[in-house]
Write a protein that holds these residues in place. Structure first.
Motif, PDB file in Angstrom:
ATOM      1  N   ALA A 278      10.360  69.289  12.970  1.00 21.85           N
ATOM      2  CA  ALA A 278       9.512  69.172  11.771  1.00 21.85           C
ATOM      3  C   ALA A 278       8.122  69.749  12.051  1.00 21.85           C
ATOM      4  O   ALA A 278       7.563  70.478  11.229  1.00 21.85           O
ATOM      5  CB  ALA A 278       9.405  67.712  11.345  1.00 21.85           C
ATOM      6  N   ARG A 279       7.596  69.443  13.244  1.00 26.99           N
ATOM      7  CA  ARG A 279       6.254  69.944  13.594  1.00 26.99           C
ATOM      8  C   ARG A 279       6.245  71.479  13.613  1.00 26.99           C
ATOM      9  O   ARG A 279       5.328  72.114  13.106  1.00 26.99           O
ATOM     10  CB  ARG A 279       5.830  69.370  14.947  1.00 26.99           C
ATOM     11  N   GLU A 280       7.294  72.057  14.185  1.00 27.39           N
ATOM     12  CA  GLU A 280       7.383  73.530  14.235  1.00 27.39           C
ATOM     13  C   GLU A 280       7.465  74.127  12.834  1.00 27.39           C
ATOM     14  O   GLU A 280       7.021  75.243  12.606  1.00 27.39           O
ATOM     15  CB  GLU A 280       8.605  73.958  15.060  1.00 27.39           C
ATOM     16  N   GLN A 281       8.043  73.364  11.898  1.00 25.23           N
ATOM     17  CA  GLN A 281       8.168  73.854  10.509  1.00 25.23           C
ATOM     18  C   GLN A 281       7.011  73.380   9.627  1.00 25.23           C
ATOM     19  O   GLN A 281       7.072  73.508   8.405  1.00 25.23           O
ATOM     20  CB  GLN A 281       9.502  73.383   9.902  1.00 25.23           C
ATOM     21  N   LYS A 282       5.989  72.773  10.276  1.00 26.67           N
ATOM     22  CA  LYS A 282       4.803  72.276   9.561  1.00 26.67           C
ATOM     23  C   LYS A 282       5.164  71.266   8.468  1.00 26.67           C
ATOM     24  O   LYS A 282       4.591  71.253   7.375  1.00 26.67           O
ATOM     25  CB  LYS A 282       3.980  73.425   8.982  1.00 26.67           C
ATOM     26  N   ALA A 283       6.145  70.421   8.770  1.00 24.42           N
ATOM     27  CA  ALA A 283       6.536  69.345   7.851  1.00 24.42           C
ATOM     28  C   ALA A 283       6.152  68.011   8.478  1.00 24.42           C
ATOM     29  O   ALA A 283       6.137  67.874   9.702  1.00 24.42           O
ATOM     30  CB  ALA A 283       8.037  69.395   7.587  1.00 24.42           C
ATOM     31  N   ARG A 284       5.856  67.022   7.647  1.00 26.64           N
ATOM     32  CA  ARG A 284       5.505  65.692   8.159  1.00 26.64           C
ATOM     33  C   ARG A 284       6.801  64.924   8.438  1.00 26.64           C
ATOM     34  O   ARG A 284       7.700  64.901   7.597  1.00 26.64           O
ATOM     35  CB  ARG A 284       4.662  64.935   7.123  1.00 26.64           C
ATOM     36  N   PHE A 285       6.896  64.320   9.621  1.00 29.18           N
ATOM     37  CA  PHE A 285       8.103  63.577   9.997  1.00 29.18           C
ATOM     38  C   PHE A 285       7.853  62.078   9.902  1.00 29.18           C
ATOM     39  O   PHE A 285       6.781  61.602  10.299  1.00 29.18           O
ATOM     40  CB  PHE A 285       8.524  63.940  11.431  1.00 29.18           C
TER      41      PHE A 285
END
Ligand code: FE2
Length: 332
Positions: A278-285
């Motif tokens: 998620a971090r690599e895709q700039k999404a909040r986990f």
């Protein structure tokens, strides 16, 4: 204050949870469970149903005590309609319906998968996330589209939890299930041990576990590798497949939030792998506390409360063994 009682009985766990709303604030007042333990013979539906029927009075009593409410305070009774094991679902249905009738309050049938998704959104404050739903019988990658949850990818054979439980039993682990696999895998990971290459079966956003399971059963019978090394390699392979499919779905659906829900969501290694992706895709986990990811009554009560407030109580309240998350509209 609106107060809803939720009864959960889809599989090995009997749960009773109570949720209340005062103004804008929703509170989980109690969330009591009694789980049938994992055994070498697996889960026998009739034994699970007997367990649920026997422990229901105590679990309900404890839930009321913890919440500090009496039965007279309950405004609606919600129960887990499915999907699940037929024998177990019927115990929850009869218990909830009898209670609702005797109290003169509505009975609300709740979709178990929607409950996992909604309670996790409540805890993580996610608004429109990609949902990775992983449990004994379920492995689905889900996104909301208008008034319905849509399945973007899923297992085409076994649920990931059942796949892990079967191998846990084959290796006589303690406990003989996915938790036994997790404990042994963590030991090998801690030692920095080597990975055994295993079949990796993914097609688009769908997954398969049966080929991986057959290969693992052959390796267990061959006794060439340690249990710790096998457990580590099983976890790394199965979770990598899931993360790859989830990453594809996250990009396809253009979501900026990712949550993992269901019993297997309690696994810290899976949380770590999904969080990194998620971090690599700039999404909040986000992930809810363990007590809301295992099967529980509070999540059923929470969706019961949303259904009550949004006037969406289905007349078709009979249990449904194969109820899918995409079968029902969500009106909130
Ligand atoms: Fe569940």
């Amino acid at each position: 204050m609106a107060i809803v009682l939720g009864i959960e009985s889809t599989a090995h766990t009997l749960g009773a949870g109570i949720v209340g709303r005062k103004g804008k604030s929703v509170k989980i007042l109690s969330n009591e469970i009694d789980k049938f333990p994992s055994t070498a013979e697996g889960f026998i539906p009739r034994k699970l149903a007997d367990h649920h029927a026997l422990c229901y009075p105590q679990v309900l009593e404890k839930s009321l005590q913890t919440a500090g409410v009496s039965l007279a305070d309950i405004d609606a009774v919600a129960y887990s309609q499915g999907l699940g094991i037929g024998h177990c679902l019927r115990v929850g249905y009869v218990a909830a319906k009898t209670l609702a009738l005797s109290l003169g309050v509505p009975l609300i049938a709740v979709n178990h998968a929607i409950a996992h998704a909604e309670v996790s959104k409540f805890y993580t404050k996610a608004v429109d996330p990609l949902i990775v739903y992983v449990s004994g019988g379920n492995t689905q990658i889900i996104a909301r589209e208008k008034n319905r949850y849509k399945v973007l990818g899923e297992t085409l054979d076994n649920g990931i939890g059942n796949f892990l439980d079967v191998l846990g039993r084959k290796m006589n682990l303690s406990p003989p299930d996915a938790v036994g696999i997790m404990k042994n895998a963590a030991k090998w990971r801690g030692k920095g041990g080597e990975y055994i290459e295993l079949p990796y079966s993914i097609k688009g956003m769908n997954l398969f576990f049966s080929g991986l399971q057959t290969k693992c059963e052959q390796l267990i019978a061959g006794k060439k590798h340690s249990v710790e090394q096998l457990c580590y390699s099983i976890e790394e392979t199965a979770y990598s497949m899931l993360v790859e499919a989830s990453e594809r779905a996250l990009c396809h659906a253009r979501k900026k939030e990712l949550i993992v829900v269901g019993g297997v969501a309690q696994n810290k290694r899976l949380q770590q792998m999904l969080g990194l992706m998620a971090r690599e895709q700039k999404a909040r986990f986000g992930v809810a506390p363990d007590e809301c990811n295992r099967d529980n009554g509070a999540m059923i009560a929470y969706v019961g409360l949303l259904s009550l407030e949004n006037n969406c109580i289905s007349r078709d309240d009979l249990p449904k063994q194969d109820l899918r998350i995409d079968e029902q509209e969500v009106k909130w």
